[in-house]
Motif scaffolding. Structure first.
Motif, PDB file in Angstrom:
ATOM      1  N   ILE A 170     -12.519  -0.172   2.128  1.00  0.00           N
ATOM      2  CA  ILE A 170     -11.630   0.993   2.036  1.00  0.00           C
ATOM      3  C   ILE A 170     -10.371   0.632   1.256  1.00  0.00           C
ATOM      4  N   ILE A 171      -9.773  -0.503   1.618  1.00  0.00           N
ATOM      5  CA  ILE A 171      -8.562  -0.955   0.933  1.00  0.00           C
ATOM      6  C   ILE A 171      -8.837  -1.189  -0.556  1.00  0.00           C
ATOM      7  N   GLU A 172      -9.992  -1.730  -0.854  1.00  0.00           N
ATOM      8  CA  GLU A 172     -10.347  -1.982  -2.251  1.00  0.00           C
ATOM      9  C   GLU A 172     -10.419  -0.679  -3.032  1.00  0.00           C
ATOM     10  N   ARG A 173     -10.989   0.363  -2.417  1.00  0.00           N
ATOM     11  CA  ARG A 173     -11.067   1.671  -3.080  1.00  0.00           C
ATOM     12  C   ARG A 173      -9.664   2.246  -3.295  1.00  0.00           C
ATOM     13  N   LEU A 174      -8.798   2.150  -2.289  1.00  0.00           N
ATOM     14  CA  LEU A 174      -7.424   2.633  -2.429  1.00  0.00           C
ATOM     15  C   LEU A 174      -6.700   1.911  -3.550  1.00  0.00           C
ATOM     16  N   ALA A 175      -6.920   0.605  -3.647  1.00  0.00           N
ATOM     17  CA  ALA A 175      -6.279  -0.191  -4.695  1.00  0.00           C
ATOM     18  C   ALA A 175      -6.827   0.171  -6.074  1.00  0.00           C
ATOM     19  N   ASP A 176      -8.131   0.471  -6.134  1.00  0.00           N
ATOM     20  CA  ASP A 176      -8.741   0.868  -7.411  1.00  0.00           C
ATOM     21  C   ASP A 176      -8.056   2.110  -7.982  1.00  0.00           C
ATOM     22  N   TYR A 177      -7.618   2.994  -7.106  1.00  0.00           N
ATOM     23  CA  TYR A 177      -6.934   4.223  -7.528  1.00  0.00           C
ATOM     24  C   TYR A 177      -5.413   4.046  -7.592  1.00  0.00           C
ATOM     25  N   ASN A 178      -4.953   2.811  -7.478  1.00  0.00           N
ATOM     26  CA  ASN A 178      -3.511   2.497  -7.553  1.00  0.00           C
ATOM     27  C   ASN A 178      -2.698   3.176  -6.449  1.00  0.00           C
ATOM     28  N   LEU A 179      -3.328   3.371  -5.312  1.00  0.00           N
ATOM     29  CA  LEU A 179      -2.635   3.962  -4.168  1.00  0.00           C
ATOM     30  C   LEU A 179      -1.939   2.880  -3.345  1.00  0.00           C
ATOM     31  N   CYS A 180      -2.405   1.670  -3.475  1.00  0.00           N
ATOM     32  CA  CYS A 180      -1.762   0.527  -2.823  1.00  0.00           C
ATOM     33  C   CYS A 180      -2.036  -0.716  -3.660  1.00  0.00           C
ATOM     34  N   LYS A 181      -1.309  -1.785  -3.393  1.00  0.00           N
ATOM     35  CA  LYS A 181      -1.525  -3.027  -4.128  1.00  0.00           C
ATOM     36  C   LYS A 181      -1.146  -4.213  -3.258  1.00  0.00           C
ATOM     37  N   GLN A 182      -1.763  -5.333  -3.565  1.00  0.00           N
ATOM     38  CA  GLN A 182      -1.449  -6.559  -2.835  1.00  0.00           C
ATOM     39  C   GLN A 182      -0.382  -7.333  -3.584  1.00  0.00           C
ATOM     40  N   ILE A 183       0.684  -7.706  -2.851  1.00  0.00           N
ATOM     41  CA  ILE A 183       1.758  -8.512  -3.420  1.00  0.00           C
ATOM     42  C   ILE A 183       1.902  -9.744  -2.540  1.00  0.00           C
ATOM     43  N   GLY A 184       1.433 -10.880  -3.049  1.00  0.00           N
ATOM     44  CA  GLY A 184       1.404 -12.086  -2.222  1.00  0.00           C
ATOM     45  C   GLY A 184       0.391 -11.928  -1.108  1.00  0.00           C
ATOM     46  N   ASP A 185       0.815 -12.200   0.124  1.00  0.00           N
ATOM     47  CA  ASP A 185      -0.078 -12.048   1.283  1.00  0.00           C
ATOM     48  C   ASP A 185       0.018 -10.657   1.902  1.00  0.00           C
ATOM     49  N   ASP A 186       0.996  -9.865   1.435  1.00  0.00           N
ATOM     50  CA  ASP A 186       1.229  -8.542   2.018  1.00  0.00           C
ATOM     51  C   ASP A 186       0.665  -7.441   1.123  1.00  0.00           C
ATOM     52  N   TRP A 187       0.620  -6.254   1.732  1.00  0.00           N
ATOM     53  CA  TRP A 187       0.178  -5.067   0.999  1.00  0.00           C
ATOM     54  C   TRP A 187       1.342  -4.082   0.886  1.00  0.00           C
ATOM     55  N   SER A 188       1.355  -3.350  -0.234  1.00  0.00           N
ATOM     56  CA  SER A 188       2.375  -2.324  -0.457  1.00  0.00           C
ATOM     57  C   SER A 188       1.694  -1.018  -0.832  1.00  0.00           C
ATOM     58  N   ILE A 189       2.339   0.080  -0.472  1.00  0.00           N
ATOM     59  CA  ILE A 189       1.847   1.409  -0.852  1.00  0.00           C
ATOM     60  C   ILE A 189       2.698   1.908  -2.011  1.00  0.00           C
ATOM     61  N   THR A 190       2.044   2.377  -3.051  1.00  0.00           N
ATOM     62  CA  THR A 190       2.767   2.887  -4.214  1.00  0.00           C
ATOM     63  C   THR A 190       3.269   4.303  -3.950  1.00  0.00           C
ATOM     64  N   ASN A 191       4.194   4.750  -4.785  1.00  0.00           N
ATOM     65  CA  ASN A 191       4.631   6.150  -4.697  1.00  0.00           C
ATOM     66  C   ASN A 191       3.464   7.099  -4.891  1.00  0.00           C
ATOM     67  N   LEU A 192       2.520   6.727  -5.767  1.00  0.00           N
ATOM     68  CA  LEU A 192       1.346   7.575  -5.979  1.00  0.00           C
ATOM     69  C   LEU A 192       0.555   7.725  -4.691  1.00  0.00           C
ATOM     70  N   GLY A 193       0.327   6.618  -3.995  1.00  0.00           N
ATOM     71  CA  GLY A 193      -0.400   6.684  -2.733  1.00  0.00           C
ATOM     72  C   GLY A 193       0.327   7.519  -1.701  1.00  0.00           C
TER      73      GLY A 193
END
Length: 479
Positions: A194-217
């Motif tokens: 699920i996370i991989e699909r969200l990242a594919d659409y640039n809704l979230c991204k991994q930064i280091g060991d943590d995850w961030s949600i983009t404004n688009l997401g």
């Protein structure tokens, strides 16, 4: 096309058929003694995509006149000094005296700068300016921050709305189920998938060991927009009033989830509150406005809003005699050319994602489809208005031709001509009669509408060699 050719074209577009101020060009009747204001204009054009043009020798009403050599020399020296000394750093500008409709005008080209925002010298970075609805306006703090990010190659959509999350945190604040529902796909059992699909659409991204949600997401799939401080204030507000003014409010509703999550429910809410109940054999809600138009104009307001302007959410207001949809930010295209010009979006990734999700129609066809749907219901023309800070669209319920104002008839005829022209066709007396539900016996009424639209400069004869009015056809003024 070099800047000189472009300047002449933009000036002509701004003056004909109706003089209108444009973001790309500013008329000047003479050299102002307010050097700071001139510095603000240069700042605004230097911050604008593609830069902009100042033209001297044009009055506020669009009348052109020839400048003397002394006026040209003084203006060139003054603007050059301001561009060199009054901004955060020296801005290279170009100038040229060119003939336009028999007058010698002085043009200045201020190129877009890569290091933005360009602000006034001796002041902090928040004394930066931009062009909006043909005016030079000071940027808000949020706009300055957004421009800094954009100049660094980080779009609004790619900026981070929430950081320091783990995978479960991401799935708790984003309605990922809505994404799979809209895409008509099964939800995987694996959180990683699920996370991989969200990242594919640039809704979230991994930064280091943590995850961030983009404004688009966040803006599209937030369970609660309030969970994202950067997005708060950009919810959709729906208000319904009793009667034709805003003195008595029937209800107000704030859509608190992401745009993609709540879009269908939002459209349904507006349709239910603008439809009229008809009682025949069974009760039935008869739409006042076409659902295609409602969908497209709401989607356009969401996509084209200026997220740098705070305190102005997308607002839908229902009155007994109109529906208005307002978004922050002046339109990037001339409001008379929204049907034919390719759409320009401040938020290209948001626009593309809305299209991918099926919320928007094929790129560039939305306004056409909406206005065609309005025509098919024989409604008055759609009205577009703008200011420095907002764009507003009005839809009106059906009314008889005799109750339409002269301006409404002209606007309807012009929009009809634009739609026909986009289809490779021309309007004539018959097509105008069909637009207004007139019979063949009403050809003189259609002729009067065409004549008034011609006089307004919004249409022109398609073939100037056709002598007979009976066979005359017409196209929009820009054709």
């Amino acid at each position: 096309m070099d800047w000189k050719e472009k300047a002449i074209k933009i000036l002509r577009d701004s003056l004909y058929p109706i003089p209108a101020e444009l973001n790309e060009l500013d008329w000047k009747s003479g050299l102002s003694d307010k050097s700071e204001r001139l510095a603000q204009h240069i700042s605004a054009f230097a911050n604008m995509k593609g830069g902009g043009i100042l033209v001297y020798g044009v009055d506020n009403d669009g009348t052109c006149f020839t400048l003397t050599k002394a006026e040209v020399d003084k203006t060139v020296q003054t603007l050059g000094n301001i561009a060199h000394n009054s901004l955060a750093y020296s801005i290279p500008i170009e100038h040229s005296v060119m003939e336009f409709d028999g007058h010698s005008l002085l043009f200045f080209y201020i190129p877009e700068q890569s290091d933005k925002p360009v602000h006034l010298r001796g002041k902090d970075i928040y004394f930066s300016y931009y062009r909006s609805a043909g005016q030079t306006v000071k940027m808000s703090r949020n706009q300055v921050k957004a421009l800094i990010a954009t100049s660094q190659g980080i779009t609004f959509e790619a900026q981070i709305a929430k950081s320091g999350l783990n995978k479960d945190d991401v799935l708790n604040v984003l309605d990922y189920k809505a994404l799979y529902r809209i895409l008509d796909k099964n939800i995987p059992q694996s959180t990683d998938s699920i996370i991989e699909r969200l990242a594919d659409y640039n809704l979230c991204k991994q930064i280091g060991d943590d995850w961030s949600i983009t404004n688009l997401g966040a803006i599209l799939f937030a369970n609660k927009l309030q969970d994202f401080p950067n997005i708060v204030g950009h919810e959709v507000v729906v208000r319904k009033y009793v009667g034709t003014n805003n003195r008595q409010q029937e209800f107000e509703q704030h859509e608190t989830c992401g745009y993609a999550v709540g879009f269908e429910g939002l459209v349904d809410l507006v349709m239910r509150n603008t439809s009229v109940e008809q009682i025949d054999i069974k009760r039935e809600a008869v739409p006042t406005y076409p659902i295609v138009a409602i969908r497209e104009f709401i989607a356009n307001a969401l996509v084209h809003q200026d997220f740098g302007i705070t305190g102005m959410p997308v607002t839908i207001e229902v009155f007994s005699n109109r529906l208005s949809i307002t978004n922050a930010g002046a339109p990037l295209n001339d409001i008379n050319r929204l049907i034919d010009l390719p759409p320009q979006s401040r938020n290209e990734q948001l626009a593309q994602m809305m299209f991918t999700l099926g919320i928007c129609e094929r790129r560039g066809s939305g306004i056409d489809r909406a206005i065609a749907a309005v025509e098919s219901m024989y409604l008055p023309p759609v009205k577009f208005t703008k200011s420095e800070q907002h764009t507003r669209v009005f839809l009106f319920p059906q009314k008889s031709l005799k109750d339409m104002t002269k301006q409404e008839k002209i606007s309807a005829c012009y929009q009809h001509a634009c739609l026909m022209y986009e289809d490779g066709e021309r309007i004539n007396n018959q097509s105008v009669r069909e637009r207004f539900e007139l019979s063949k016996n009403d050809s003189s009424i259609a002729s009067r509408i065409i004549s008034d639209t011609l006089e307004a400069g919004l249409i022109k004869s398609a073939d100037i060699e056709t002598a007979s009015k009976k066979y005359m056809t017409y196209i929009p003024y820009y054709g």
